[in-house]
Design an enzyme around this catalytic site. Sequence first.
Site, PDB file in Angstrom:
ATOM      1  N   ASN A  13       0.869  -1.182   0.000  1.00  0.00           N
ATOM      2  CA  ASN A  13       0.000   0.000   0.000  1.00  0.00           C
ATOM      3  C   ASN A  13       0.906   1.232   0.000  1.00  0.00           C
ATOM      4  O   ASN A  13       1.515   1.536   1.015  1.00  0.00           O
ATOM      5  CB  ASN A  13      -0.892  -0.044   1.253  1.00  0.00           C
ATOM      6  CG  ASN A  13      -1.699   1.227   1.437  1.00  0.00           C
ATOM      7  OD1 ASN A  13      -1.770   2.079   0.531  1.00  0.00           O
ATOM      8  ND2 ASN A  13      -2.322   1.375   2.600  1.00  0.00           N
ATOM      9  N   GLU A 101      -6.303   4.828   8.342  1.00  0.00           N
ATOM     10  CA  GLU A 101      -6.046   6.248   8.031  1.00  0.00           C
ATOM     11  C   GLU A 101      -7.292   6.893   7.440  1.00  0.00           C
ATOM     12  O   GLU A 101      -7.561   8.072   7.684  1.00  0.00           O
ATOM     13  CB  GLU A 101      -4.835   6.356   7.084  1.00  0.00           C
ATOM     14  CG  GLU A 101      -3.538   6.087   7.837  1.00  0.00           C
ATOM     15  CD  GLU A 101      -2.426   5.479   7.002  1.00  0.00           C
ATOM     16  OE1 GLU A 101      -2.515   5.479   5.762  1.00  0.00           O
ATOM     17  OE2 GLU A 101      -1.462   4.978   7.623  1.00  0.00           O
ATOM     18  N   GLY A 175       3.399   2.282  10.692  1.00  0.00           N
ATOM     19  CA  GLY A 175       4.409   3.327  10.502  1.00  0.00           C
ATOM     20  C   GLY A 175       5.204   3.668  11.748  1.00  0.00           C
ATOM     21  O   GLY A 175       5.896   4.686  11.787  1.00  0.00           O
TER      22      GLY A 175
HETATM   23  P1  13P Z   1       3.552   0.355   7.500  1.00  0.00           P
HETATM   24  O1  13P Z   1       3.999  -0.940   6.865  1.00  0.00           O
HETATM   25  O2  13P Z   1       4.281   1.555   6.943  1.00  0.00           O
HETATM   26  O3  13P Z   1       3.567   0.272   8.988  1.00  0.00           O
HETATM   27  O4  13P Z   1       2.026   0.573   7.055  1.00  0.00           O
HETATM   28  C1  13P Z   1       1.124  -0.469   7.191  1.00  0.00           C
HETATM   29  C2  13P Z   1      -0.136  -0.101   6.508  1.00  0.00           C
HETATM   30  O5  13P Z   1      -0.858   0.778   6.946  1.00  0.00           O
HETATM   31  C3  13P Z   1      -0.475  -0.811   5.265  1.00  0.00           C
HETATM   32  O6  13P Z   1      -1.771  -0.565   4.870  1.00  0.00           O
END
Ligand code: 13P
Length: 252
Positions: A13, A101, A175
Amino acid sequence: MVKTGPRPLVAGNWKMNGTTAMLKEPRLLAGMLRDIKLKCEVLVCPPATLIRRVKSVMKGSRIRVGGQDCHWNASGAHTGDISAEMLKDAGCTSVIVGHSERRANHAETDELVSKKAKAGHGAGLIAIICIGETLEQRKGGKTLQVVSGQLKGSLPEGATAANTIIAYEPVWAIGTGLTPTVAEVAEVHSHIRADLAKLMGDDGGGVRILYGGSVKPSNAAELMGAANVNGALVGGASLKAADFIGIIKAYM
Ligand code: 13P
């Protein structure tokens, strides 16, 4: 790694990242995967502006392309939105819905996520429905209750193992570099599996349940090895082909 159960999926993603300068990464990835026998499917979800270009630079590879969100209507007066039909038309096979998000930034509810998933199904797309608890909810011992509620509320009528994938993404792991322990991941995934059986009957056993949240090459094999983990939804580490392939390697 060989796992029994549904065929795993490693999905990237990109979120709101990427201009044409980034097309070198999917081109590289397609090249790296060309001669490799994979035990998983691979999906890249770039921003909508790049869907056709990403598809084009990966032409001839088995890597699929997906959208990051869709509107619940097929068309109409919804300035700035993109419908599932449009994603399908652009060459997508899947669409992510209900990412935390979007739930946080756009106040998306389970009901809305369910409508978006249904729209995805209507357009012939696989809906990747995201669920996951916040840190506060985990600390309060509410994780299983929260994911059960989100799953029940977000899963539309007509969901099958063929048209639906669940992504468990603890909000606090996205993240941040933090991840739940393998035992914690396995606990939530087996809980989701049991819920899917209640909600969908036998088909629930075939639904892929992805783990997402700070997956990287160094922790992928361990996380993917947990019971009822059928792949990964990867954010940051999907932006560079060298990192993303390090995660895909968990399934070589
Ligand atoms: P990260 O791998 O950057 O933690 O993000 C995960 C995510 O939200 C994938 O949809």
